[in-house]
Scaffold this active site. Structure first.
Site, PDB file in Angstrom:
ATOM      1  N   TYR A   3     -48.988 -29.511  18.481  1.00  0.00           N
ATOM      2  CA  TYR A   3     -49.428 -30.393  19.297  1.00  0.00           C
ATOM      3  C   TYR A   3     -50.212 -31.145  18.681  1.00  0.00           C
ATOM      4  O   TYR A   3     -50.969 -32.907  17.761  1.00  0.00           O
ATOM      5  CB  TYR A   3     -50.245 -30.376  20.840  1.00  0.00           C
ATOM      6  CG  TYR A   3     -50.798 -31.562  21.411  1.00  0.00           C
ATOM      7  CD1 TYR A   3     -50.698 -33.164  21.549  1.00  0.00           C
ATOM      8  CD2 TYR A   3     -52.440 -31.843  21.615  1.00  0.00           C
ATOM      9  CE1 TYR A   3     -50.660 -33.740  22.079  1.00  0.00           C
ATOM     10  CE2 TYR A   3     -53.092 -32.715  21.966  1.00  0.00           C
ATOM     11  CZ  TYR A   3     -52.516 -34.044  22.482  1.00  0.00           C
ATOM     12  OH  TYR A   3     -52.769 -34.619  23.113  1.00  0.00           O
TER      13      TYR A   3
ATOM     14  N   LYS B  93     -51.096 -34.641  16.259  1.00  0.00           N
ATOM     15  CA  LYS B  93     -52.017 -35.468  16.186  1.00  0.00           C
ATOM     16  C   LYS B  93     -53.130 -36.067  14.854  1.00  0.00           C
ATOM     17  O   LYS B  93     -53.697 -37.421  14.600  1.00  0.00           O
ATOM     18  CB  LYS B  93     -53.061 -35.308  17.635  1.00  0.00           C
ATOM     19  CG  LYS B  93     -52.747 -35.562  19.453  1.00  0.00           C
ATOM     20  CD  LYS B  93     -51.858 -36.516  18.724  1.00  0.00           C
ATOM     21  CE  LYS B  93     -52.032 -36.986  20.719  1.00  0.00           C
ATOM     22  NZ  LYS B  93     -51.364 -38.853  20.971  1.00  0.00           N
TER      23      LYS B  93
HETATM   24  N1  SER Z   1     -55.700 -32.854  27.299  1.00  0.00           N
HETATM   25  C1  SER Z   1     -54.575 -32.710  25.863  1.00  0.00           C
HETATM   26  C2  SER Z   1     -53.594 -31.531  26.227  1.00  0.00           C
HETATM   27  O1  SER Z   1     -54.740 -30.830  27.154  1.00  0.00           O
HETATM   28  C3  SER Z   1     -55.598 -32.369  25.156  1.00  0.00           C
HETATM   29  O2  SER Z   1     -55.955 -33.552  24.718  1.00  0.00           O
HETATM   30  O3  SER Z   1     -53.157 -30.895  25.732  1.00  0.00           O
END
Ligand code: SER
Length: 316
Positions: free
Chosen positions: A142, A146
């Site tokens: 993730y 990003k």
């Molecule tokens: N709220 C998101 C997550 O916990 C973080 O940007 O993956």
């Protein structure tokens, strides 16, 4: 005239940003696009809605061209814990989806809002007062998507003149749509459990401090940044923004003050705990404050009061 496309309109942010944009720019001028989740009745009934997989470049370009879109809010994304379960799928959706959006924006002269995250930082980042410009070596898929997304948005601005803008959201607390597959989701689930069962098993350790924000502030940030004077935006993409910083034991204490029977227990999920420990505890958001007057309205107490009042009303 501003004509908007929102991808991920059925998600946690999209389900609240869509009505906010429709209120500001007129319902007919805001096209909501969803994919994985069923749209709620208000999203479909209050304005145009379409199905869109952001990986389908031709379909995306057709929507932008047909509706003469001028601004794309690109919210469709796989969150952190889900991305660890399926890293290749997360790369495909998060990166190829963004590339399609940016390229469509280049061809059709659209502005783009792209939300980055605290997940764009990693274990080598200073965790306290995390600077706007600092080391970013995320250890999650993730986070990799990003930070790559921030760079890609910078690139499309510098190389092709696309008006890209974005913030690094912290964990988001909201009552309309549940988050899905994130590490900060506990800070939403806790409210539902507290009201229904007066207890919650938290998957993060008691003292795991992270930046957080209530959804009305997250919506305000997106609207304010997209309306800000472009010449003042020195960073443009990946602005640190935060409203509060707390650990599970602190939000539990705040809830117990209003629901005395509430009990928090801990059942740690090692995957999400490791993710949380690689993220900042408190970001410095002074660049956003200086360049576009970012100011949050909700602290922990105001958030807890409003969440409990709203969810209680909705349960009746
Ligand atoms: N709220 C998101 C997550 O916990 C973080 O940007 O993956």
């Amino acid at each position: 005239m501003t004509k908007i496309l929102i991808t991920g309109a059925t998600g946690q942010i999209g389900s609240e940003l869509t009505p906010a944009l429709r209120a500001r720019y007129g319902a007919a001028n805001v096209i909501a696009a969803g994919h994985a989740r069923q749209p709620s009745a208000d999203i479909v009934e209050a304005g145009p809605y379409c199905q869109l997989d952001v990986r389908a470049a031709t379909a995306l370009q057709a929507i932008v061209s047909t509706h003469q879109i001028t601004t794309i809010y690109h919210l469709a994304s796989v969150l952190s814990a889900e991305a660890e379960a399926s890293p290749q799928v997360a790369w495909d959706i998060n990166m190829n989806g963004l590339l399609n959006v940016l390229d469509t924006a280049r061809l059709h002269h659209c502005a783009v809002f792209f939300p980055s995250s605290i997940g764009a930082f990693g274990p080598q980042t200073p965790p306290e007062n995390t600077p706007q410009d600092t080391i970013q070596r995320p250890t999650t898929m993730y986070g990799i998507t990003k930070v790559s997304g921030e760079l890609l948005c910078d690139y499309y601005h510098q190389r092709f003149g696309v008006d890209t803008r974005g913030v690094r959201y912290p964990g988001l607390i909201s009552h309309k749509t549940l988050p899905h597959g994130g590490t900060t989701d506990y800070a939403v689930h806790i409210f539902h459990a507290a009201l229904k069962e007066q207890r919650y098993d938290c998957f993060l350790k008691a003292d795991t401090r992270l930046d957080m924000m209530y959804m009305p502030d997250a919506i305000k940030a997106a609207l304010d940044l997209m309306e800000a004077d472009s010449s003042r935006l020195l960073h443009r993409n990946g602005y640190n923004i935060t409203a509060m910083s707390f650990a599970p034991e602190e939000i539990a204490a705040a809830i117990t003050r209003r629901i005395p029977a509430f009990v928090m227990r801990y059942a740690i999920d090692p995957v999400r705990q490791a993710i949380a420990e690689s993220w900042p505890r408190h970001m410095d958001d002074s660049a956003a404050r200086t360049e576009w007057e970012w100011r949050p309205n909700y602290d922990l107490t105001a958030t807890v009061d409003d969440m409990l009042a709203t969810l209680t009303r909705n349960m009746r």
